[in-house]
Write a protein that holds these residues in place. Sequence first.
Motif, PDB file in Angstrom:
ATOM      1  N   LEU A  12       0.846  -1.214   0.000  1.00 25.81           N
ATOM      2  CA  LEU A  12       0.000   0.000   0.000  1.00 25.81           C
ATOM      3  C   LEU A  12       0.873   1.254   0.000  1.00 25.81           C
ATOM      4  CD1 LEU A  12      -2.838  -0.972   2.544  1.00 25.81           C
ATOM      5  CD2 LEU A  12      -2.945  -1.005   0.054  1.00 25.81           C
ATOM      6  N   LEU A  51      -5.371  -7.945  -1.407  1.00 22.68           N
ATOM      7  CA  LEU A  51      -5.660  -6.509  -1.238  1.00 22.68           C
ATOM      8  C   LEU A  51      -6.717  -6.051  -2.245  1.00 22.68           C
ATOM      9  CD1 LEU A  51      -2.041  -5.107  -0.749  1.00 22.68           C
ATOM     10  CD2 LEU A  51      -3.840  -5.157   0.972  1.00 22.68           C
ATOM     11  N   LEU A  56      -8.773  -2.626  -1.314  1.00 22.07           N
ATOM     12  CA  LEU A  56      -7.764  -1.654  -0.883  1.00 22.07           C
ATOM     13  C   LEU A  56      -6.930  -1.160  -2.068  1.00 22.07           C
ATOM     14  CD1 LEU A  56      -6.582  -3.401   2.423  1.00 22.07           C
ATOM     15  CD2 LEU A  56      -8.344  -1.673   2.129  1.00 22.07           C
ATOM     16  N   GLY A  78      -7.980   1.930   0.573  1.00 20.92           N
ATOM     17  CA  GLY A  78      -6.599   1.519   0.816  1.00 20.92           C
ATOM     18  C   GLY A  78      -5.811   2.608   1.511  1.00 20.92           C
TER      19      GLY A  78
END
Lengths: 104, 225
Positions: A12, A51, A56, A78
């Motif tokens: 991220l 993810l 996200l 995210g």
Amino acid sequence: MNLKGSLPALILETLTRGPSHGYEIAQTIKRKSAGVLDFKEGTLYPALHSLERDGLISASENLENGRTRRTYTLTEKGLKNLAEERQQWQAYSGAISGILGGAS
Amino acid sequence: MAGVLGRDQRNSGRRIVNFENWFEIATKNIAESELPKIRNELEAHVFDAINVHQQTGISTLEAEEKAVLELGDPKIAARGFQREYLTREQVRRFMPEPAKHIWVKMMICMAFSGLVLLALWDVKIRYPTLLHAFTLYFGGTSIFLWVAMLFDSIQRRLLQRYCAIPGVASLIAVEYLTLAFSILVWFFYIPEPFKIPLWACLAMMTFLVGGMTCVEIPLLRKLRA
């Protein structure tokens, strides 16, 4: 050092710099950790897809040199999740530093 | 990828680590339907890595070996893949081919047609001939089966496009609801002694089908992507 559990947050964080594909993400993490983190690139893709499922990150596919390439982008969700992760990490690392730092 | 990254290549007695072998181990238990998207992405990754390593002056095979080693232990990667993607076992257990569960449809059709016959026997046609019974039972079954087949192809299309209606439990649930609705429509015509057992059966089936669908819910996460 093992990355266990921290890989999603690192992904991220990497994507805050802009959309990126798997190889680029892996190289950025390696470069930024200066080789300290023991990072096996094969574990990156399950983490990326997890993810993506959680919303996200989002993925788009495009054809590049005859190959389908998936490019990942950080979503609003995210970004919020990353802010929480950062906060938790700071609290955690602060606590550990407080103990280990004072041990010497 | 196979041209550069063929299997079981050896160089002066030393086994070359290659992508095909790595991929085979890492995705050993993963469902066939999941493999292309994993392969595409990993191939792109390995090609990028090969290009980077070749810039240091090493051969393509050495560059591939290096790129594959960077992917890490395929058995560890396999654990991650199995967590995220449908496995062969899950597909076998929860998403069998329509032909495999045709007997379920047949039973539903027979039961449905039987109920229709039962209802008509009691109310509409007091004394049906054998021909009446035969036509109703097998004619009804055939029509219902045809509709079920049509429904099945729609379900498969939905599954492929939107990953909706994921498994056999959900499939049974959908068809059970259709059946339950049909029974309720005919409920007025069903003879009194059959009504209470029918209610009990419906309640039990609803509980059972609901439970089976719940078992499938963890799969939904895998199917969402």
